[in-house]
Motif scaffolding. Structure first.
Motif, PDB file in Angstrom:
ATOM      1  N   TYR A  10      37.110  10.504  30.083  1.00 13.35           N
ATOM      2  CA  TYR A  10      36.055   9.704  30.717  1.00 13.35           C
ATOM      3  C   TYR A  10      36.332   9.473  32.200  1.00 13.35           C
ATOM      4  O   TYR A  10      35.484   9.721  33.055  1.00 13.35           O
ATOM      5  CB  TYR A  10      35.918   8.359  29.979  1.00 13.35           C
ATOM      6  N   ARG A  50      31.961   1.926  43.137  1.00 11.48           N
ATOM      7  CA  ARG A  50      32.675   0.915  42.351  1.00 11.48           C
ATOM      8  C   ARG A  50      33.775   0.252  43.173  1.00 11.48           C
ATOM      9  O   ARG A  50      33.936  -0.958  43.137  1.00 11.48           O
ATOM     10  CB  ARG A  50      33.221   1.546  41.061  1.00 11.48           C
ATOM     11  N   LEU A  68      26.442   3.770  21.089  1.00 13.86           N
ATOM     12  CA  LEU A  68      27.421   3.858  22.185  1.00 13.86           C
ATOM     13  C   LEU A  68      28.688   4.564  21.702  1.00 13.86           C
ATOM     14  O   LEU A  68      29.227   5.443  22.384  1.00 13.86           O
ATOM     15  CB  LEU A  68      27.788   2.460  22.692  1.00 13.86           C
ATOM     16  N   LEU A  77      36.523   3.398  24.104  1.00 16.20           N
ATOM     17  CA  LEU A  77      36.804   3.139  25.517  1.00 16.20           C
ATOM     18  C   LEU A  77      37.779   1.967  25.666  1.00 16.20           C
ATOM     19  O   LEU A  77      38.671   1.989  26.521  1.00 16.20           O
ATOM     20  CB  LEU A  77      35.507   2.858  26.286  1.00 16.20           C
ATOM     21  N   GLY A 102      30.776  -4.701  30.010  1.00 14.73           N
ATOM     22  CA  GLY A 102      30.609  -3.252  29.900  1.00 14.73           C
ATOM     23  C   GLY A 102      31.716  -2.571  30.683  1.00 14.73           C
ATOM     24  O   GLY A 102      31.490  -1.581  31.382  1.00 14.73           O
ATOM     25  N   ASP A 110      29.216  -7.881  22.621  1.00 10.69           N
ATOM     26  CA  ASP A 110      27.983  -7.534  23.332  1.00 10.69           C
ATOM     27  C   ASP A 110      27.899  -8.346  24.623  1.00 10.69           C
ATOM     28  O   ASP A 110      28.097  -9.570  24.606  1.00 10.69           O
ATOM     29  CB  ASP A 110      26.782  -7.834  22.425  1.00 10.69           C
ATOM     30  N   ALA A 111      27.584  -7.654  25.712  1.00 12.83           N
ATOM     31  CA  ALA A 111      27.517  -8.306  27.024  1.00 12.83           C
ATOM     32  C   ALA A 111      26.442  -9.384  27.080  1.00 12.83           C
ATOM     33  O   ALA A 111      26.506 -10.269  27.939  1.00 12.83           O
ATOM     34  CB  ALA A 111      27.252  -7.265  28.100  1.00 12.83           C
ATOM     35  N   ASN A 157      38.196   0.276  36.667  1.00  8.85           N
ATOM     36  CA  ASN A 157      37.872  -0.504  37.868  1.00  8.85           C
ATOM     37  C   ASN A 157      38.936  -1.542  38.191  1.00  8.85           C
ATOM     38  O   ASN A 157      39.045  -1.985  39.339  1.00  8.85           O
ATOM     39  CB  ASN A 157      36.521  -1.207  37.696  1.00  8.85           C
ATOM     40  N   TYR A 217      30.435   7.880  23.133  1.00  9.79           N
ATOM     41  CA  TYR A 217      31.702   7.835  23.857  1.00  9.79           C
ATOM     42  C   TYR A 217      32.928   8.307  23.089  1.00  9.79           C
ATOM     43  O   TYR A 217      33.921   8.682  23.698  1.00  9.79           O
ATOM     44  CB  TYR A 217      31.968   6.416  24.365  1.00  9.79           C
ATOM     45  N   ASP A 276      33.373  -4.917  26.086  1.00 13.68           N
ATOM     46  CA  ASP A 276      32.645  -3.670  25.845  1.00 13.68           C
ATOM     47  C   ASP A 276      32.353  -3.531  24.349  1.00 13.68           C
ATOM     48  O   ASP A 276      33.024  -4.147  23.507  1.00 13.68           O
ATOM     49  CB  ASP A 276      33.457  -2.465  26.337  1.00 13.68           C
ATOM     50  N   HIS A 327      22.670  -0.346  18.627  1.00 13.26           N
ATOM     51  CA  HIS A 327      23.140  -0.019  19.975  1.00 13.26           C
ATOM     52  C   HIS A 327      24.647   0.271  19.998  1.00 13.26           C
ATOM     53  O   HIS A 327      25.083   1.267  20.586  1.00 13.26           O
ATOM     54  CB  HIS A 327      22.789  -1.194  20.896  1.00 13.26           C
ATOM     55  N   SER A 352      29.512  -2.846  36.112  1.00 14.61           N
ATOM     56  CA  SER A 352      29.661  -1.586  36.829  1.00 14.61           C
ATOM     57  C   SER A 352      29.069  -0.470  35.977  1.00 14.61           C
ATOM     58  O   SER A 352      29.655  -0.076  34.968  1.00 14.61           O
ATOM     59  CB  SER A 352      31.155  -1.341  37.098  1.00 14.61           C
ATOM     60  N   TYR A 353      27.897  -0.024  36.352  1.00 14.13           N
ATOM     61  CA  TYR A 353      27.168   1.032  35.638  1.00 14.13           C
ATOM     62  C   TYR A 353      26.968   0.690  34.155  1.00 14.13           C
ATOM     63  O   TYR A 353      26.860   1.585  33.325  1.00 14.13           O
ATOM     64  CB  TYR A 353      27.858   2.391  35.807  1.00 14.13           C
TER      65      TYR A 353
HETATM   66  C1  LIG Z   1      28.675   4.052  32.225  1.00 15.67           C
HETATM   67  S1  LIG Z   1      29.793   3.060  31.331  1.00 15.67           S
HETATM   68  C2  LIG Z   1      30.611   2.183  32.650  1.00 15.67           C
HETATM   69  C3  LIG Z   1      31.980   1.714  32.244  1.00 15.67           C
HETATM   70  C4  LIG Z   1      32.780   1.019  33.351  1.00 15.67           C
HETATM   71  N1  LIG Z   1      32.159  -0.213  33.722  1.00 15.67           N
HETATM   72  C5  LIG Z   1      32.959   1.911  34.522  1.00 15.67           C
HETATM   73  O1  LIG Z   1      32.534   1.566  35.639  1.00 15.67           O
HETATM   74  O2  LIG Z   1      33.602   2.983  34.388  1.00 15.67           O
HETATM   75  C6  LIG Z   1      28.776   1.818  30.605  1.00 15.67           C
HETATM   76  C7  LIG Z   1      29.541   0.897  29.690  1.00 15.67           C
HETATM   77  O3  LIG Z   1      28.696  -0.150  29.218  1.00 15.67           O
HETATM   78  C8  LIG Z   1      29.051  -0.408  27.874  1.00 15.67           C
HETATM   79  N2  LIG Z   1      27.936  -1.133  27.239  1.00 15.67           N
HETATM   80  C9  LIG Z   1      26.662  -0.720  27.080  1.00 15.67           C
HETATM   81  N3  LIG Z   1      25.921  -1.671  26.466  1.00 15.67           N
HETATM   82  C10 LIG Z   1      26.757  -2.722  26.250  1.00 15.67           C
HETATM   83  C11 LIG Z   1      26.586  -4.005  25.685  1.00 15.67           C
HETATM   84  N4  LIG Z   1      25.398  -4.418  25.215  1.00 15.67           N
HETATM   85  N5  LIG Z   1      27.647  -4.830  25.624  1.00 15.67           N
HETATM   86  C12 LIG Z   1      28.859  -4.433  26.103  1.00 15.67           C
HETATM   87  N6  LIG Z   1      29.080  -3.235  26.667  1.00 15.67           N
HETATM   88  C13 LIG Z   1      28.041  -2.375  26.733  1.00 15.67           C
HETATM   89  C14 LIG Z   1      29.322   0.976  27.319  1.00 15.67           C
HETATM   90  O4  LIG Z   1      30.042   0.963  26.103  1.00 15.67           O
HETATM   91  C15 LIG Z   1      30.100   1.597  28.464  1.00 15.67           C
HETATM   92  O5  LIG Z   1      31.468   1.331  28.386  1.00 15.67           O
END
Ligand SMILES: C[S@@+](CC[C@H](N)C(=O)[O-])C[C@H]1O[C@@H](n2cnc3c(N)ncnc32)[C@H](O)[C@@H]1O
Length: 246
Positions: free
Chosen positions: A38, A49, A27, A97, A68, A119-120, A74, A31, A92, A23, A136-137
């Motif tokens: 971005y 947001r 990512l 990013l 994330g 990892d989240a 934000n 990115y 993240d 994963h 957030s997304y």
């Molecule tokens: C659409 S972006 C949103 C970024 C930010 N929160 C925003 O609102 O602009 C999704 C983010 O989730 C992160 N992400 C996805 N899976 C993740 C995980 N398992 N652990 C940490 N971050 C993760 C991605 O790397 C990315 O930065």
């Protein structure tokens, strides 16, 4: 110039194959080529947001984890409230990013913000239970999103807050009071976003409502750049960890 930047982003979102053995690698593959542009593109795509950030309190001397958190854009929505927090962790898995986030933090002089590549679903802050966790997304991009929500529950102190804003689709038969999307929306958006490994779900909202005491909930639709006649559904949820939760 802006058109060129958009074309670059659209290439990464629509054409460039996403590769990687896990994963985190996928990512970064997605990115790394678009990190510089971005924020501008996502400001036109990721709606709600600021609404989420305004709906959440920033407790005096509190700790906030943004899971994330990406480029950290934000954090701008805190305004003066940012300095009232003791610590903000921006977590993240994408180093590209996080590099943009680090540049922002340095430029703004935010001494209480720290980026963490983790990892989240597993990140553990050194400080123990925290006051606020936000997604957030990011939930739609986390394969084990249910594990991420359960993990956030374990990170929060009793009475702590979770805030989520993300794309979604409704269930075919949603709970009373919730919006119902027709066949097109329920099928088109998962297909459209799925090519970028973004998975709008019908289950985020019921799962959040089951695990947290809902304080604020809004369902809406937002513009999508270069799709003039369509609006992508998104929700904004603020919930509180029950006082008696473990
Ligand atoms: C659409 S972006 C949103 C970024 C930010 N929160 C925003 O609102 O602009 C999704 C983010 O989730 C992160 N992400 C996805 N899976 C993740 C995980 N398992 N652990 C940490 N971050 C993760 C991605 O790397 C990315 O930065």
């Amino acid at each position: 110039m802006k058109l060129f930047a958009d074309l670059k982003i659209l290439y990464h979102m629509a054409l460039k194959p996403v590769r990687g053995k896990d994963h985190a690698a996928r990512l970064e593959s997605f990115y790394s080529g678009q990190a510089d542009n971005y924020d501008d593109f996502r400001n036109r795509l990721l709606h709600g947001r600021e609404e989420l950030w305004q709906a959440l309190e920033a407790p005096q001397d509190g700790t906030w984890i943004d899971l994330g958190g990406g480029t950290g854009s934000n954090l701008e929505y805190f305004g003066d409230r940012l300095s009232t927090l003791k610590k903000i962790y921006l977590v993240d898995l994408s180093p590209s990013l996080l590099k943009i986030a680090d540049q922002r933090i340095k430029a703004k002089g935010w001494s209480n913000v720290e980026t963490v590549e983790a990892d989240a679903t597993r990140f553990q802050p050194p400080c123990g239970p925290v006051d606020v966790v936000t997604f957030s997304y990011s939930l739609t991009m986390i394969p084990d999103w249910f594990a991420a929500i359960e993990h956030s529950l374990s990170l929060l102190r009793p009475g702590g807050m979770i805030g989520v804003v993300d794309f979604y689709v409704s269930r075919k038969h949603p709970a009373a009071g919730n919006r119902r999307h027709g066949w097109f929306n329920r099928n088109f958006w998962p297909l459209w976003f799925g090519s970028d490994n973004v998975f709008p779900s019908a289950d985020h909202i019921p799962f959040l409502q089951r695990h947290f005491k809902p304080l604020y909930f809004a369902e809406s639709r937002g513009k999508v750049p270069y799709l003039p006649f369509l609006r992508a559904p998104y929700y904004c949820f603020v919930g509180q960890k029950h006082e008696k939760s473990a």
